[in-house]
Each structure stands twice: as structure tokens, then as C-alpha cells.
Design a protein around this motif. Sequence first.
Motif, mmCIF file in Angstrom:
data_model
loop_
_atom_site.group_PDB
_atom_site.id
_atom_site.type_symbol
_atom_site.label_atom_id
_atom_site.label_comp_id
_atom_site.label_asym_id
_atom_site.label_seq_id
_atom_site.Cartn_x
_atom_site.Cartn_y
_atom_site.Cartn_z
ATOM 1 N N LEU B 9 0.630 -1.188 -0.018
ATOM 2 C CA LEU B 9 -0.058 -0.111 -0.083
ATOM 3 C C LEU B 9 0.899 0.995 0.037
ATOM 4 O O LEU B 9 1.770 1.391 0.981
ATOM 5 N N PHE B 10 0.704 2.105 -0.874
ATOM 6 C CA PHE B 10 1.315 3.520 -0.918
ATOM 7 C C PHE B 10 0.363 4.485 -0.755
ATOM 8 O O PHE B 10 -0.616 4.377 -1.214
ATOM 9 N N ARG B 11 0.752 5.477 0.380
ATOM 10 C CA ARG B 11 -0.316 6.512 0.554
ATOM 11 C C ARG B 11 0.657 7.675 0.423
ATOM 12 O O ARG B 11 1.502 8.096 1.254
ATOM 13 N N SER B 12 0.267 8.327 -0.667
ATOM 14 C CA SER B 12 0.673 9.753 -1.174
ATOM 15 C C SER B 12 2.369 9.745 -0.786
ATOM 16 O O SER B 12 2.718 10.507 -0.120
ATOM 17 N N ALA B 22 11.706 12.210 -7.466
ATOM 18 C CA ALA B 22 11.778 10.981 -8.445
ATOM 19 C C ALA B 22 10.442 10.296 -8.222
ATOM 20 O O ALA B 22 10.176 9.707 -9.259
ATOM 21 N N LEU B 23 9.504 10.546 -7.084
ATOM 22 C CA LEU B 23 8.280 9.973 -7.103
ATOM 23 C C LEU B 23 7.642 11.283 -6.338
ATOM 24 O O LEU B 23 7.957 11.720 -5.398
ATOM 25 N N ARG B 24 6.337 11.472 -6.914
ATOM 26 C CA ARG B 24 5.635 12.535 -6.419
ATOM 27 C C ARG B 24 4.279 12.010 -5.984
ATOM 28 O O ARG B 24 3.362 11.675 -6.782
ATOM 29 N N ASP B 25 3.806 12.015 -4.940
ATOM 30 C CA ASP B 25 2.371 11.843 -4.322
ATOM 31 C C ASP B 25 1.822 10.541 -4.882
ATOM 32 O O ASP B 25 0.873 10.733 -5.536
ATOM 33 N N ILE B 26 2.432 9.405 -4.735
ATOM 34 C CA ILE B 26 2.004 8.142 -5.245
ATOM 35 C C ILE B 26 1.211 7.319 -4.451
ATOM 36 O O ILE B 26 1.734 7.363 -3.375
ATOM 37 N N SER B 27 -0.136 7.196 -4.546
ATOM 38 C CA SER B 27 -1.108 6.361 -3.888
ATOM 39 C C SER B 27 -1.355 5.178 -4.678
ATOM 40 O O SER B 27 -1.873 5.397 -5.915
ATOM 41 N N LEU B 28 -1.007 3.944 -4.198
ATOM 42 C CA LEU B 28 -1.628 2.700 -4.988
ATOM 43 C C LEU B 28 -1.761 1.778 -4.070
ATOM 44 O O LEU B 28 -1.352 1.377 -3.077
ATOM 45 N N GLU B 29 -2.418 0.617 -4.685
ATOM 46 C CA GLU B 29 -2.507 -0.534 -3.970
ATOM 47 C C GLU B 29 -2.271 -1.921 -4.668
ATOM 48 O O GLU B 29 -2.569 -1.856 -6.084
ATOM 49 N N THR B 36 2.358 -7.604 -10.902
ATOM 50 C CA THR B 36 2.241 -6.117 -11.516
ATOM 51 C C THR B 36 3.600 -5.772 -12.274
ATOM 52 O O THR B 36 4.873 -5.815 -11.606
ATOM 53 N N ALA B 37 3.685 -5.092 -13.182
ATOM 54 C CA ALA B 37 4.784 -4.752 -14.131
ATOM 55 C C ALA B 37 4.802 -3.137 -13.970
ATOM 56 O O ALA B 37 3.864 -2.384 -14.007
ATOM 57 N N ILE B 38 5.868 -2.693 -13.433
ATOM 58 C CA ILE B 38 6.159 -1.321 -12.938
ATOM 59 C C ILE B 38 6.706 -0.847 -14.381
ATOM 60 O O ILE B 38 7.604 -0.979 -14.728
ATOM 61 N N ALA B 219 -1.155 5.629 -14.195
ATOM 62 C CA ALA B 219 -2.383 4.707 -14.243
ATOM 63 C C ALA B 219 -1.777 3.544 -13.266
ATOM 64 O O ALA B 219 -0.832 3.350 -13.484
ATOM 65 N N SER B 220 -2.803 2.786 -12.579
ATOM 66 C CA SER B 220 -2.677 1.681 -12.245
ATOM 67 C C SER B 220 -3.814 0.791 -12.177
ATOM 68 O O SER B 220 -4.833 1.302 -11.860
#
Lengths: 288, 256
Positions: B9-12, B22-29, B36-38, B219-220
Amino acid sequence: MSALHDLLLAPFSYEFMRRGLLSAFLLGVSGGLLGCVLVLRRLALMGDALSHSLLPGIAAAWLLFGTSTAALFFGGLAAGLLTALGSALLSRLTRVKEDAAFGSLFIVFFAAGVALISKLPTRVNLADFLFGNVLGVSPSDLRLALVVSAVTVAVFVLFYRSILLETFDPVFHRATGGRGGLVHLGFLTLTVLNLVAAMQTMGVVLALGLFLLPAVSAYLWCDRFVTMLVTSVCLALLGSLVGILISFHAGLASGAAVVLCLGAVFVASALFSPRYGAIRTLRAGGKG
Amino acid sequence: MSSDQNIVLFRSVTVRYGRLTALRDISLEIPCGSSTAILGGNGAGKSTLLRAVLGWQSLAGGEIRIGDAHPRHARPRLSYVPQRHAVDWDFPITVRGVVEQGRYPHVGVFARLGLDDRRMVDGALEELGIADLADRQIRRLSGGQQQRVFLARAVAHGGDIFLLDEPFAGLDLFAAEELGHILREWEEQGRTVLAAVHDLDIARRSFTRGVLLDTTLVASGPIGEVLTAANIDRAYRHGRCVHAEALRGAQAGEPR
């Protein structure tokens, strides 16, 4: 029979020769181990630079405290660690990369060492200092070699898996919670300790040969880390014995004699190793 | 394991290297048991995202949870597979030697590998079909076999979340197909796979989900919904060569 006796055994009827050989054996064991990590982590040139950088510390200690083993030991240790940490800091805080930082620092240190040595009392023989004199191994030198060798072997036995992992795959080591920085620093410290302890028999400039050459020869023969360690130690012992005998009979600097013997082993390995030697590569028509 | 549960779990999450984001405000599950391919261009944050999951990256903002835990406390669950070019293939080590490394974190400093550890190692060698190569030095393998050695090490490690850094880089077509097959099998077995991937076609064929990055999250979700023409255009439109170079500089402190 008596010719053989004169060649092989007679030299060791002298107390100082026994001390010299034993000291070289002890450091051959620890140096043979350390050398493998130096070779596999591609730190061979850095180890060489490190050995040169010990000089000012040792010379300064000599000027200030005389030839006590403890003073020389801590002087060399301080100079070596200063170079290692200094170049690590330089590469982190400035644009200069680590190899250039190391190269620059060590040459400055070495120059300072040479300058200091030229100020030493004239009875000091510069050649002994740089290239080793097995005759000069004192009982306290031998004790130092014993302690350093024992510590090194103990570290390799206890932390074998960490050392292997950090050498082979530092990223995986870290991913599994390993303390890579700590292993690296410990390794540098051990290298400096061994270099200082090997100074009397091998000389400041040549000490690294006792570590590096057996390891790089073993690298040409072995497909397992453990066998490489064992082979490297055996070669270091053999090279020390033959080198010191030659040095005795031919009146050569002991460090130079040992390094030349080990060098011969290395050249032979590089040529004739059945899997990784030059001849095999040429016969197979190129690398791979 | 039920697949509707989220395992990562990523929360912002925001990650910075100095002034560079390098990463800005990423939220994902990431759902449990998914592959999952990044995805994204150079400097889009693929490696940074993997490093963040491994707990190596101090976050400038937000938080990451593995199950209920901070990444640093989830290490036994995380099995990492390095990039091929990061490996010294001339190292004096055999296939078995590498796979055994997967057990090292589980064995105390003074202990030896136990019977269970050996069983895990044998199991991993069998599973990846390299048991007959166990005593080979790792240079003497094909590219696909070399890749499987490191997959076997990850299996022997015993985690349930597999993090792979560009696993398809440098593989020929056959080896890439084979790897895709292995990853799909892992997914069926309920293992969670997270891999940085360069090639969009490979991602489509071998993964069920995707995360498309452009330092921000583009997108995710299911791979088909992520890799739409519009999303790809958004993610790859900007020239980020400058970014990529700067990022590589920031990581140059890494050994080797």
C-alpha cells in the motif's frame, strides 16, 4: 643430503630467521584471506594505494617515539584510516570520484612519508623500510603478527556468510538486512592492520603483494569461494617460505623475494590455468 | 490467500534526491497474489519505487505498508532479484552457492545451514529446473539459466512478495518467454510479483496488472486498462533524459 640441509633447514637454526618465517606465515594466512576479497571486490589498486599511504604515519611515529612496535602500528593505522575515510568523504562531498580521491590522497600521503623519512636519523635503512628485511623481525613484531592474524581469521570464520554476500551481491545483502557499510569499514580496517603488521618482513611498498598475488592466482583456479580462500592461503604460505629462503641465500630484500616468488606463481597460473588461463583462451579462439 | 486483499500500500508517497523529485504523491494498492509490471521511461521512478518497497528509500512524504508492517519489518516476506548486469558472473561460486544465499538471513551468525534450509534450497533448485546444474560455476550457464538461479535464490529465501529489477533486460526471446511463463505460474500459486519492466509488449504478455509512472502515477490497475494509448502518451511524452542522468548520479554511491 647435507646440501639440502644447508639449503632448507640451516637458515632456520637462527632465531631471527625462525621469527621472520613465522611472522610471514601468520600474515600469509590472514593476507591470503583478505586478498580474495580485495580481488573479488576489485579493490586491488585501492589496497595498493592504501599500503603506500601508511608511510607518513609510520615515519612520524618513528620520529616521535622511536622504533617501538606499538607506536609504528598506531601511526600506520591512523594514516591508513585517514586516507580511506578522507577519500570516502571527498567523493561524497565533492565532484571527485572515489578512485581519483584515493589516488590523490595516497600520493600526497606517500610524499609526506618520504619527506619525513629523509629526516630520520641516518642509521635507518630506507630500503628495509620500503622493501622489507626479515632479519629485523623483533619478538614484539611477531606478537603483533600473531594478534592481527588471529583477529583476521576469527572475523572470516565468524562472518563468513556476511563477507561472501557483501562481496558477491551487496544489494541482496542489504535487501536482507545486512550492514554493508559496516562490513566494508571492517574490511578496510583489517587490511590496514595486516599491512602494518606485514611491514617488517615485506616492506611498506611490497606488503600488498603477499595479499594480492596468492588471491589472484587462486582466482584463476577455483570455482568456489571456500576453495579460493584455502588455495590463496596455501600459496601465500608457500611463497613466504621459498621467498625467505631465497632472500637468505641470495641476500635479497625479503619482501622483494617473496613477491617475486608469488609473482612467478601468478604468471604460471595466468598462462596455464586449465579453465581461465591465457593459453586455454587463445586455443579456444577468444574469450568465452 | 484472497486476492481482494492488498499486500502493498502506498499512501501519497513522495521521494526526493536532493532537489530532484523521483516520485511525487504516489498512492496505489497492489493486490495480494497479483503480478504487477512497474512501467515508465528512464527516470520515471521505477527503480525508486522498488527501493521504496524494500525500505531503502527515506520518504519525503507519505507512507508505505507491507501487509500491516513498515517495509523494514517486512524483510522476511520480501525476496529481491537483482538486475543481470549487476552480477559478477566470474565470481567463484556455483549455482547451489548462490541459491543457498537465500537462506543466509534465516541462519544465525554462528549456526550452519540446517536440514530445513537444505530442503528449501533443493526445493528451489527443483522448482526452477536447475537441480542438475547445481555444481556449475554461474558463468557456465545460458542467459535464461542464469536468470533462474537468482529466481531460485528468491524462492529459497521463502518470501511471498517478489521484487524484480528489470528481469527481462538482456534476455533473448526464448529466455524471456520462459521467464514470463515462470512469473505467470508464480501468480497462480498466490505469490505476489512486482517487477520493473522496460518493454511494454512483454508487460502485456507476462503481467496481469501494471503501474505506469512518470514520477507521478499515470495509471494503475489491470494491465489492459493501464496501457491505453492515452496513458502511454502521457507517460512517455516528456523528454526526461536530464532527469535520468541526474538520478543515476544520485545512486552512484551504491557499491559497484
